[in-house]
Motif scaffolding. Sequence first.
Motif, PDB file in Angstrom:
ATOM      1  N   MET A 186      41.811  69.873  91.572  1.00 43.24           N
ATOM      2  CA  MET A 186      41.339  68.766  92.427  1.00 43.24           C
ATOM      3  C   MET A 186      41.930  67.438  91.963  1.00 43.24           C
ATOM      4  SD  MET A 186      37.513  69.734  93.673  1.00 43.24           S
ATOM      5  CE  MET A 186      36.678  69.780  92.114  1.00 43.24           C
ATOM      6  N   MET A 199      36.356  66.672  94.958  1.00 48.28           N
ATOM      7  CA  MET A 199      36.331  66.362  96.390  1.00 48.28           C
ATOM      8  C   MET A 199      35.043  66.877  97.019  1.00 48.28           C
ATOM      9  SD  MET A 199      39.165  69.107  97.593  1.00 48.28           S
ATOM     10  CE  MET A 199      39.270  68.862  99.313  1.00 48.28           C
ATOM     11  N   GLY A 200      34.543  66.133  98.005  1.00 50.47           N
ATOM     12  CA  GLY A 200      33.306  66.536  98.663  1.00 50.47           C
ATOM     13  C   GLY A 200      33.458  66.460 100.176  1.00 50.47           C
ATOM     14  N   THR A 248      32.306  69.716 102.249  1.00 55.49           N
ATOM     15  CA  THR A 248      31.427  70.712 102.860  1.00 55.49           C
ATOM     16  C   THR A 248      29.972  70.250 102.882  1.00 55.49           C
ATOM     17  OG1 THR A 248      32.900  72.375 101.966  1.00 55.49           O
ATOM     18  CG2 THR A 248      30.747  73.142 102.732  1.00 55.49           C
ATOM     19  N   GLY A 289      28.218  72.643 108.029  1.00 54.81           N
ATOM     20  CA  GLY A 289      29.609  72.972 108.327  1.00 54.81           C
ATOM     21  C   GLY A 289      30.551  72.711 107.176  1.00 54.81           C
ATOM     22  N   SER A 299      34.050  74.694 107.198  1.00 55.51           N
ATOM     23  CA  SER A 299      35.352  74.766 107.879  1.00 55.51           C
ATOM     24  C   SER A 299      35.449  73.637 108.892  1.00 55.51           C
ATOM     25  CB  SER A 299      35.495  76.100 108.614  1.00 55.51           C
ATOM     26  OG  SER A 299      35.252  77.173 107.749  1.00 55.51           O
ATOM     27  N   ASP A 300      34.381  73.455 109.647  1.00 51.73           N
ATOM     28  CA  ASP A 300      34.387  72.430 110.686  1.00 51.73           C
ATOM     29  C   ASP A 300      33.774  71.149 110.134  1.00 51.73           C
ATOM     30  OD1 ASP A 300      34.461  70.982 112.959  1.00 51.73           O
ATOM     31  OD2 ASP A 300      33.114  72.261 114.124  1.00 51.73           O
ATOM     32  N   PHE A 321      29.880  70.914  95.965  1.00 53.61           N
ATOM     33  CA  PHE A 321      30.459  69.724  95.345  1.00 53.61           C
ATOM     34  C   PHE A 321      30.797  70.146  93.924  1.00 53.61           C
ATOM     35  CE2 PHE A 321      29.902  65.343  93.535  1.00 53.61           C
ATOM     36  CZ  PHE A 321      30.582  64.584  94.494  1.00 53.61           C
ATOM     37  N   SER A 322      32.018  70.695  93.773  1.00 56.79           N
ATOM     38  CA  SER A 322      32.371  71.223  92.454  1.00 56.79           C
ATOM     39  C   SER A 322      32.689  70.082  91.498  1.00 56.79           C
ATOM     40  CB  SER A 322      33.569  72.167  92.580  1.00 56.79           C
ATOM     41  OG  SER A 322      33.169  73.344  93.247  1.00 56.79           O
ATOM     42  N   VAL A 369      36.950  83.905  95.604  1.00 54.89           N
ATOM     43  CA  VAL A 369      36.720  82.477  95.874  1.00 54.89           C
ATOM     44  C   VAL A 369      37.985  81.791  96.378  1.00 54.89           C
ATOM     45  CG1 VAL A 369      37.123  81.512  93.555  1.00 54.89           C
ATOM     46  CG2 VAL A 369      35.513  80.426  95.090  1.00 54.89           C
ATOM     47  N   GLU A 403      38.567  75.990 100.256  1.00 54.79           N
ATOM     48  CA  GLU A 403      39.791  75.281 100.659  1.00 54.79           C
ATOM     49  C   GLU A 403      40.411  75.872 101.922  1.00 54.79           C
ATOM     50  OE1 GLU A 403      40.593  72.537  99.356  1.00 54.79           O
ATOM     51  OE2 GLU A 403      38.978  72.731  97.898  1.00 54.79           O
ATOM     52  N   GLY A 404      39.571  76.332 102.819  1.00 51.21           N
ATOM     53  CA  GLY A 404      40.065  76.920 104.063  1.00 51.21           C
ATOM     54  C   GLY A 404      39.986  78.431 103.967  1.00 51.21           C
ATOM     55  N   ASN A 422      40.261  83.087 108.035  1.00 56.83           N
ATOM     56  CA  ASN A 422      40.493  82.863 109.468  1.00 56.83           C
ATOM     57  C   ASN A 422      40.988  81.443 109.735  1.00 56.83           C
ATOM     58  OD1 ASN A 422      39.582  85.399 109.953  1.00 56.83           O
ATOM     59  ND2 ASN A 422      37.645  84.804 110.917  1.00 56.83           N
ATOM     60  N   VAL A 423      40.401  80.519 109.018  1.00 53.88           N
ATOM     61  CA  VAL A 423      40.763  79.115 109.248  1.00 53.88           C
ATOM     62  C   VAL A 423      42.234  78.888 108.886  1.00 53.88           C
ATOM     63  CG1 VAL A 423      40.268  76.754 108.454  1.00 53.88           C
ATOM     64  CG2 VAL A 423      38.397  78.337 108.961  1.00 53.88           C
ATOM     65  N   LEU A 463      44.374  80.374 111.705  1.00 52.13           N
ATOM     66  CA  LEU A 463      44.396  79.499 112.885  1.00 52.13           C
ATOM     67  C   LEU A 463      45.266  78.270 112.608  1.00 52.13           C
ATOM     68  CD1 LEU A 463      40.626  79.788 113.912  1.00 52.13           C
ATOM     69  CD2 LEU A 463      42.603  80.914 114.958  1.00 52.13           C
TER      70      LEU A 463
HETATM   71  C1  LIG Z   1      32.617  78.260  94.452  1.00 49.05           C
HETATM   72  C2  LIG Z   1      32.814  77.305  95.572  1.00 49.05           C
HETATM   73  C3  LIG Z   1      33.103  75.984  95.290  1.00 49.05           C
HETATM   74  C4  LIG Z   1      33.304  75.076  96.318  1.00 49.05           C
HETATM   75  N1  LIG Z   1      33.582  73.769  96.008  1.00 49.05           N
HETATM   76  C5  LIG Z   1      33.714  72.873  97.002  1.00 49.05           C
HETATM   77  C6  LIG Z   1      33.964  71.497  96.719  1.00 49.05           C
HETATM   78  O1  LIG Z   1      34.106  71.091  95.565  1.00 49.05           O
HETATM   79  N2  LIG Z   1      34.047  70.632  97.739  1.00 49.05           N
HETATM   80  C7  LIG Z   1      33.915  71.018  99.035  1.00 49.05           C
HETATM   81  O2  LIG Z   1      34.005  70.192  99.920  1.00 49.05           O
HETATM   82  N3  LIG Z   1      33.672  72.315  99.339  1.00 49.05           N
HETATM   83  C8  LIG Z   1      33.592  73.248  98.357  1.00 49.05           C
HETATM   84  N4  LIG Z   1      33.342  74.561  98.654  1.00 49.05           N
HETATM   85  C9  LIG Z   1      33.064  74.918 100.027  1.00 49.05           C
HETATM   86  C10 LIG Z   1      34.140  75.704 100.714  1.00 49.05           C
HETATM   87  O3  LIG Z   1      35.304  74.941 100.893  1.00 49.05           O
HETATM   88  C11 LIG Z   1      33.522  76.194 102.044  1.00 49.05           C
HETATM   89  O4  LIG Z   1      32.542  77.161 101.704  1.00 49.05           O
HETATM   90  C12 LIG Z   1      34.543  76.762 102.983  1.00 49.05           C
HETATM   91  O5  LIG Z   1      35.366  75.739 103.461  1.00 49.05           O
HETATM   92  C13 LIG Z   1      33.885  77.482 104.168  1.00 49.05           C
HETATM   93  O6  LIG Z   1      32.932  76.666 104.772  1.00 49.05           O
HETATM   94  P1  LIG Z   1      31.451  77.211 105.044  1.00 49.05           P
HETATM   95  O7  LIG Z   1      30.920  77.756 103.774  1.00 49.05           O
HETATM   96  O8  LIG Z   1      30.675  76.151 105.714  1.00 49.05           O
HETATM   97  O9  LIG Z   1      31.650  78.431 106.035  1.00 49.05           O
HETATM   98  P2  LIG Z   1      31.871  78.345 107.616  1.00 49.05           P
HETATM   99  O10 LIG Z   1      32.669  77.150 107.955  1.00 49.05           O
HETATM  100  O11 LIG Z   1      30.585  78.532 108.283  1.00 49.05           O
HETATM  101  O12 LIG Z   1      32.780  79.635 107.847  1.00 49.05           O
HETATM  102  C14 LIG Z   1      32.251  80.957 107.754  1.00 49.05           C
HETATM  103  C15 LIG Z   1      33.329  81.948 108.165  1.00 49.05           C
HETATM  104  O13 LIG Z   1      33.715  81.688 109.504  1.00 49.05           O
HETATM  105  C16 LIG Z   1      35.112  81.619 109.608  1.00 49.05           C
HETATM  106  N5  LIG Z   1      35.476  80.714 110.702  1.00 49.05           N
HETATM  107  C17 LIG Z   1      35.251  79.378 110.778  1.00 49.05           C
HETATM  108  N6  LIG Z   1      35.758  78.905 111.930  1.00 49.05           N
HETATM  109  C18 LIG Z   1      36.319  79.948 112.579  1.00 49.05           C
HETATM  110  C19 LIG Z   1      36.996  80.111 113.825  1.00 49.05           C
HETATM  111  N7  LIG Z   1      37.230  79.054 114.613  1.00 49.05           N
HETATM  112  N8  LIG Z   1      37.425  81.332 114.190  1.00 49.05           N
HETATM  113  C20 LIG Z   1      37.223  82.406 113.391  1.00 49.05           C
HETATM  114  N9  LIG Z   1      36.583  82.323 112.212  1.00 49.05           N
HETATM  115  C21 LIG Z   1      36.137  81.110 111.813  1.00 49.05           C
HETATM  116  C22 LIG Z   1      35.591  81.139 108.250  1.00 49.05           C
HETATM  117  O14 LIG Z   1      36.938  81.539 108.002  1.00 49.05           O
HETATM  118  C23 LIG Z   1      34.601  81.834 107.332  1.00 49.05           C
HETATM  119  O15 LIG Z   1      35.053  83.125 107.038  1.00 49.05           O
HETATM  120  C24 LIG Z   1      33.188  75.499  97.654  1.00 49.05           C
HETATM  121  C25 LIG Z   1      32.897  76.834  97.935  1.00 49.05           C
HETATM  122  C26 LIG Z   1      32.724  77.737  96.914  1.00 49.05           C
HETATM  123  C27 LIG Z   1      32.417  79.164  97.233  1.00 49.05           C
END
Ligand SMILES: Cc1cc2nc3c(=O)[nH]c(=O)nc-3n(C[C@H](O)[C@H](O)[C@H](O)COP(=O)(O)OP(=O)(O)OC[C@H]3O[C@@H](n4cnc5c(N)ncnc54)[C@H](O)[C@@H]3O)c2cc1C
Length: 562
Positions: free
Chosen positions: A137, A181-182, A184, A188, A190-191, A228-229, A438, A443-444, A447-448, A451
């Motif tokens: 990061m 970085m923060g 999530t 939401g 991904s979104d 928020f790692s 993980v 970080e995406g 599926n994301v 796409l």
């Molecule tokens: C250990 C760990 C540390 C993390 N640290 C951080 C951090 O420091 N900062 C931070 O900001 N985030 C962090 N994250 C969060 C991580 O980036 C998110 O969990 C990840 O981006 C997915 O978001 P979500 O959990 O809300 O899942 P969702 O967005 O709900 O997604 C769930 C599933 O749906 C799929 N999906 C989403 N949209 C679509 C679509 N349009 N079509 C098909 N499939 C789709 C995704 O690929 C995923 O498989 C961390 C996560 C973990 C596990």
Amino acid sequence: MDRFATHEVFNQAPPFSGANLFGCDPALREALEREGGGWAAADMERLGERLGRADLQELARLANAFPPRLHGVDPQGRRIDELEFHPAWHALVALMVEHGAHSLPWEAPRAGAQVARACAYLLFGQVENGAQCPVTMTYAAVPALRQAPQIAAHWLPKILSREYDPRSLPVEQKRGALVGMGMTEKQGGSDVRANTTRAEAIDPALARARFGEGHGQAWNIVGHKWFFSAPQADAHLVLARTGGADGAPPGLSCFFVPRFLPDGSRNAIRVQRLKDKLGNRSNASSEVEFCDATGWLVGKEGRGIPTILEMGGHTRLDCVLGSAGIMRAALTHALHHARGRSAFGRALAEQPLMQNVLADLALESEAATAFALRLARCFDRMADDPQEALLARLLTPAGKYWICKRGPAFGAEAMEVMGGNGYVEDGPLARLYREFPVNSIWEGSGNVMCLDLLRALAKGPETQAALAAELALAGGIDARFDAYCATLLESLAVAGADEAGARRLAGRLVLAVQGALLLRHAPAPVAQGFVASRIADGGGGAFGCLPPGVDFPAILARALPA
Ligand SMILES: Cc1cc2nc3c(=O)[nH]c(=O)nc-3n(C[C@H](O)[C@H](O)[C@H](O)COP(=O)(O)OP(=O)(O)OC[C@H]3O[C@@H](n4cnc5c(N)ncnc54)[C@H](O)[C@@H]3O)c2cc1C
């Protein structure tokens, strides 16, 4: 004593330690040289020797056996939001920082610096992965931070320092600083457009009264982050919503949110709890609330997503490198074990079916390494070479999807090579296995990423042409590969219409690039084995199904020279 009352201990392979992790990896050494980082080979030799030592394995074990603890308040009940780590964690982060895994490409322009740094990162990935998170990061935050010159001028000397300073202090008093970085939120990840955290400009007179002159426009941030790692980091880049209501939308903006404010007080970032995670346990990932925290804008207001995605591109590169590193670690432990363990009268590594499994893992690992360092070269050159920029745009999401996705299956197979010893916590395989998923999720997610690949392809014919040019470099060597590439390139033109087929496309694209790299640069048994199993045969099944004619001994001799 090897002698118990009832039996003697024998036929147990010793642990894999004492090897030079760089020296024993011809595929990595060659990739470093080929992709432009050869000048760092002597450093990598030293690093590989250090990382291969048994005491480093022990640090990795300890950092995970004693994960971080949160101290929300001090003994008198004052809010402190402090974390306590095992000393092993600090030693691991310090080693990475000492070797510039967070900083090398940003210190001074040098061709091949991304590749050299990628090589170091891939080597670290063979030892401990949680400590890689804040290092990644920090590395990834630098290009984004450069969009805020005032912050960059004050912070970059500390961020680029090769000294790790874990103390909780204002940055002015520290010898080095880390950044997280923060994005999530609960509703939401991904979104991120669903983010609800809000930022409002603070009256400049009030900010001046509190912080003094020269700090620029400060913002008040209210809201939360669900993942928020590294909350112990010295600052985070945070997405928050500005504008709205009466005053039209700027939308999501990116803020620099330091842990300590210019007046020396703690910023109001409340760590609610630490996540109890499947793996990556040495690393603290938290849930936080911003209770009138203070931040400063990075990039343009309303352009928070592109600003923070500049960071995201680099973190995705590290997911590829990280998974390639864990694969290599799992392979070396498994192969070493199979050479030292016999069953039915022969070493496991000499049994034909086991050779098939090991050779298949070795092919996967070498292909991941070659791809990862090629991608790092794109990052090296993308500022000056549009072709490399286009390739980076394509290969980053595709590689992040495919290589990270191959990880868990790879880890399970390597674990099985070690039998029951692989499954228990005494050895490293169980931990490595838990680390794999993980990289695919954060970080995406898969599926994301796929796409995102479709979006990159939709940008225009130049993107497809960049890929075609890369693949053409290996044209004419193998007819099966040529035919595969022709079909792949044809399908790109209509890929955008098939969202449901995006995973299939991303996997095929990465296999084609890996095939091209191996055909051009790897010894014939490796290239032929890869093409026969992944290109001609479609691949995708269990490991250990290489077709007849693949030269197992040659592949295994290269994978880990005896
Ligand atoms: C250990 C760990 C540390 C993390 N640290 C951080 C951090 O420091 N900062 C931070 O900001 N985030 C962090 N994250 C969060 C991580 O980036 C998110 O969990 C990840 O981006 C997915 O978001 P979500 O959990 O809300 O899942 P969702 O967005 O709900 O997604 C769930 C599933 O749906 C799929 N999906 C989403 N949209 C679509 C679509 N349009 N079509 C098909 N499939 C789709 C995704 O690929 C995923 O498989 C961390 C996560 C973990 C596990």
